[in-house]
Design an enzyme around this catalytic site. Structure first.
Site, PDB file in Angstrom:
ATOM      1  N   HIS A   1      16.422 -30.466   2.034  1.00 36.15           N
ATOM      2  CA  HIS A   1      17.672 -30.920   1.447  1.00 36.15           C
ATOM      3  C   HIS A   1      18.840 -30.867   2.421  1.00 36.15           C
ATOM      4  O   HIS A   1      19.917 -31.346   2.115  1.00 36.15           O
ATOM      5  CB  HIS A   1      17.961 -30.135   0.161  1.00 36.15           C
ATOM      6  CG  HIS A   1      17.094 -30.607  -0.974  1.00 36.15           C
ATOM      7  ND1 HIS A   1      17.509 -30.654  -2.273  1.00 36.15           N
ATOM      8  CD2 HIS A   1      15.831 -31.079  -0.987  1.00 36.15           C
ATOM      9  CE1 HIS A   1      16.533 -31.120  -3.037  1.00 36.15           C
ATOM     10  NE2 HIS A   1      15.499 -31.370  -2.279  1.00 36.15           N
TER      11      HIS A   1
ATOM     12  N   SER B   1      15.433 -36.644   2.739  1.00 32.08           N
ATOM     13  CA  SER B   1      14.062 -37.128   2.864  1.00 32.08           C
ATOM     14  C   SER B   1      13.985 -38.271   3.863  1.00 32.08           C
ATOM     15  O   SER B   1      14.903 -39.080   3.964  1.00 32.08           O
ATOM     16  CB  SER B   1      13.570 -37.615   1.497  1.00 32.08           C
ATOM     17  OG  SER B   1      13.618 -36.555   0.578  1.00 32.08           O
TER      18      SER B   1
ATOM     19  N   LYS C   1       9.718 -41.554 -11.236  1.00 29.45           N
ATOM     20  CA  LYS C   1       8.695 -42.109 -10.352  1.00 29.45           C
ATOM     21  C   LYS C   1       7.670 -41.035  -9.977  1.00 29.45           C
ATOM     22  O   LYS C   1       6.458 -41.261 -10.059  1.00 29.45           O
ATOM     23  CB  LYS C   1       9.369 -42.672  -9.097  1.00 29.45           C
ATOM     24  CG  LYS C   1       8.463 -43.525  -8.249  1.00 29.45           C
ATOM     25  CD  LYS C   1       9.240 -44.152  -7.094  1.00 29.45           C
ATOM     26  CE  LYS C   1       8.302 -44.949  -6.209  1.00 29.45           C
ATOM     27  NZ  LYS C   1       9.009 -45.632  -5.124  1.00 29.45           N
ATOM     28  N   ASP C   2       8.161 -39.854  -9.578  1.00 31.56           N
ATOM     29  CA  ASP C   2       7.253 -38.748  -9.261  1.00 31.56           C
ATOM     30  C   ASP C   2       6.465 -38.339 -10.500  1.00 31.56           C
ATOM     31  O   ASP C   2       5.282 -37.989 -10.412  1.00 31.56           O
ATOM     32  CB  ASP C   2       8.037 -37.532  -8.750  1.00 31.56           C
ATOM     33  CG  ASP C   2       8.414 -37.671  -7.276  1.00 31.56           C
ATOM     34  OD1 ASP C   2       8.071 -38.710  -6.679  1.00 31.56           O
ATOM     35  OD2 ASP C   2       9.052 -36.751  -6.734  1.00 31.56           O
TER      36      ASP C   2
ATOM     37  N   GLU D   1     -15.799 -24.177   1.786  1.00 34.04           N
ATOM     38  CA  GLU D   1     -15.302 -25.195   0.879  1.00 34.04           C
ATOM     39  C   GLU D   1     -14.918 -26.444   1.673  1.00 34.04           C
ATOM     40  O   GLU D   1     -14.593 -26.369   2.855  1.00 34.04           O
ATOM     41  CB  GLU D   1     -14.074 -24.651   0.139  1.00 34.04           C
ATOM     42  CG  GLU D   1     -14.421 -23.564  -0.853  1.00 34.04           C
ATOM     43  CD  GLU D   1     -15.006 -24.124  -2.133  1.00 34.04           C
ATOM     44  OE1 GLU D   1     -16.210 -24.447  -2.137  1.00 34.04           O
ATOM     45  OE2 GLU D   1     -14.291 -24.238  -3.126  1.00 34.04           O
TER      46      GLU D   1
END
Lengths: 422, 254
Positions: free
Chosen positions: A216, A220, A244-245, A288
């Site tokens: 922040h 972005s 949107k997210d 894994e």
């Protein structure tokens, strides 16, 4: 970027608190008004998805920890009690076990998005390094979590990985004894792994808070890799990006739920449903899936210490990436040559992952060696050179230019001058 | 349903997750038809009940299923009274009593299946040195799952192929890793007689016991899949609403 105006709160209680501790102003500033470049695509949702995964893991993990017993005599049985007797215990455990894989999927996509669009470049170096630390903390947490059910792969995975530290000269063996709390992987090891598996997610949470705080500051990145020139290039985070997210999160949850409900053990290993037995070694000890590329690098080097250093080096090289990539242009969109090498790296990572699942012999060992060599070649040689040699395409003047094709209305609430025709 | 599952699996493969699928065994394990396979598949309760009969009469002479409470069998259609009767058929150690002594009592549904041997060493001593594995999770603990169990149980051969010399007391099995196994070929035609009149062929028995072992390894499988269908339908509707909201909201930007 901080054109944000101070919010006016109507609720007197909120007002009273905010004038003493401006937490609501902070939230409004960081999550309501926070300007996001308007051209971000759905790949930018994977940060939010990873964040949601961390919350799901902590929430399910907390309830599982209330039922689990970290003792070699009863650990395996206590997991089966969760599966059989605890109300919806099977759901909690499968959500948690598959959640680890989903967390890694989200984070790996998030990282490759950063690689593609140059999100690690100035001024986001610390943001990126915090991300590498998050990856390390995730790996440690996931590794110790896999040990807890105390199945065969738990035990032998723990034995192989802790033994890696014995490769270091002089201090190696004492370190391993110290890690184990004894002379083999046993009850003290399981007990401390459980304690650390509970602690590390909160370290992870702290790192995520710092990661977000650093984000922040710089704002972005976006698919064009150029900085927003003003409010016409951005949208307020809420409601535009939250919705949107949110959509992206729900789609991801469908993928996640398909595993949890219809193939919950697909990503695990059948041997982990056999109780740990120090006297019986499984035919193939496989970690894994999310560790497989690193496992391939470890086994590609014929020397034990060399292999360990290469494996940790594969992550360390990521932390140095902001300085290894000498190009000033962020986005692959404007780097035609680097773009091709990006995809070769992505394929290389998949090939390494596949080689990591195969026995380290014959053709797969050769594949792992070539893959490892290419991985380091990409970061240590190709990227520094390419920045100097490559001629990037011309960058657009602003984000709005290609998005709006010359002018248009801007987001409600964003005070912008009318766009000039580009 | 199969296609949805295989779509998920191939998507996972495409993502490079295939590594979790272990190093391939050379032996091919043919897929069988199971009523519980696929998204909407449920355990065939009649088959699982027959499987329980085989478990009780054949398997349990050597194998334990010590993680499974007897009450679990309510999931394959046994009533409470039937469960009590099944449980009462077992002798369970309890105690200590007021005199400090352990004693035997008839089982109750909350008890777990008693093991045939008091410990692993006793089991080995009685079985030529081989340890019969616990069957509670066997269907999830073998690559191939119930298909492997079926292939294993029908995969014994009286005479090993030429060139293979069996160690004393060992038996030849087509799918067992290494092909030599301590367990003898135990399923015989009409070795059990089913109450529902189903002919007890070896294939039928292998199918039924594999169904039963799948059930006890994952007693909540039917509930899990049924919940999964609802969850995914809900999420698809929610995704549609979210997408419509997003479209409407972002359209005001242009």
């Amino acid at each position: 970027m901080a054109q944000a105006h101070a919010p006016q709160f109507k609720n007197p209680v909120v007002k009273w608190i905010d004038s003493r501790l401006p937490i609501f102003t902070m939230l409004d500033h960081e999550y309501n008004q926070y300007p996001m470049p308007r051209n971000v695509n759905y790949l930018w949702a994977f940060g939010a998805i990873a964040g949601i995964m961390l919350v799901i893991m902590i929430a399910t993990g907390l309830v599982l920890a209330m039922q689990y017993a970290a003792n070699t005599h009863i650990a395996f049985e206590s997991v089966e009690r969760i599966m059989r007797d605890v109300n919806y215990g099977w759901l909690l455990r499968y959500v948690h076990a598959n959640g680890a894989s989903m967390f890694f999927i989200a984070v790996y996509i998030h990282m490759f998005r950063g690689l593609y669009y140059g999100s690690y470049k100035a001024p986001r170096e610390i943001l990126w390094i915090l991300g590498v630390l998050i990856l390390l903390a995730m790996m440690a947490t996931a590794f110790m979590g896999y040990v807890l059910p105390w199945g065969q792969m738990s035990f032998w995975g723990a034995t192989v990985i802790t033994n890696l530290f014995s490769a270091f000269p002089l201090v190696g063996d004492p370190i391993v004894t110290w890690l184990w709390g004894g002379f083999s992987v046993d009850n003290p090891t399981l007990n401390r792994f459980f304690a650390l598996h509970f602690l590390l997610p909160f370290v992870l949470l702290g790192l995520v808070v710092l990661h977000t705080a650093a984000l922040h500051v710089s704002g972005s990145n976006n698919p064009l890799g150029i900085d927003p020139k003003g409010p016409q290039d951005t949208v307020p985070f809420n409601p535009y990006v939250t919705v949107k997210d949110g959509f992206a999160v729900v789609v991801f949850l469908i993928f996640y739920a398909a595993f949890v409900f219809f193939a919950p053990n697909y990503l695990g290993h059948p041997d982990n449903y056999i109780p740990a037995n120090p006297l019986v070694t499984p035919a193939h000890i496989v970690p894994e899936w999310y560790f497989l590329p690193f496992y391939a690098i470890l086994r590609a080097i014929p020397d034990k210490l060399g292999g360990v250093l290469a494996m940790f080096g594969a992550i360390a090289v990521l932390a140095a990436l902001p300085w290894l990539d000498t190009s000033k242009v962020r986005s692959c969109k404007f780097r035609p040559i680097y773009r091709q090498f990006f995809w070769i790296l992505a394929i290389d990572a998949l090939v390494l992952g596949y080689a990591g699942a195969m026995p380290a012999e014959g053709v797969w060992l050769l594949v792992a060696r070539i893959g490892t060599a290419y991985y380091f070649f990409h970061f240590l040689i190709l990227l520094p050179l390419l920045g100097k040699l490559e001629r990037p395409l011309p960058l657009p003047a602003s984000i709005c230019e290609p998005v709006l094709k010359g002018g248009g209305r801007v987001a409600a609430g964003a005070h912008a001058k009318p766009m000039e025709k580009a | 349903m199969r296609s949805l599952k295989s779509a998920i699996l191939s998507a996972a493969f495409a993502l490079g997750l295939a590594g979790a699928a272990q190093a391939s065994e050379a032996v091919h394990i043919p897929k069988q038809e199971w009523s519980h396979s696929g998204v909407f598949g449920t355990i065939d309760k009649a088959s699982a009940q027959r499987g329980f009969q085989i478990f009780k009469e054949v398997c349990a002479t050597c194998h334990s299923a010590k993680l499974v409470p007897i009450r679990t069998l309510s999931g394959i259609g046994f009533s409470e009274d039937e469960l009590k009767a099944i449980a009462a058929g077992y002798e369970v150690q309890a105690g200590p009593n007021d005199a400090g002594e352990m004693f035997m009592r008839p089982g109750i549904p909350a008890d777990r299946f008693p093991s045939p041997f008091p410990n692993d060493n006793a089991a080995r001593a009685a079985n030529n040195g081989a340890l019969p594995p616990d069957l509670s999770l066997i269907a999830k603990a073998r690559v191939g799952g119930e298909d492997y169990l079926y292939a294993f149980l029908t995969g014994f051969e009286e005479n090993p192929p030429e060139g293979v010399t069996l160690m004393p007391g060992m038996n030849y099995n087509k799918v067992f890793p290494g092909h030599q196994v301590g367990m003898p070929n135990i399923l015989m035609p009409d070795g059990v007689s089913f109450a529902d009149g189903t002919p007890a062929t070896v294939q039928q028995q292998a199918h039924d016991i594999s169904t039963f072992l799948t059930f006890i390894a994952e007693p909540h499988m039917d509930a899990r899949k049924q919940m999964g269908v609802k969850v995914i339908l809900f999420l698809i509707v929610l995704a549609g609403l979210m997408y419509a909201t997003k479209r409407k909201l972002w359209s005001t930007l242009h």
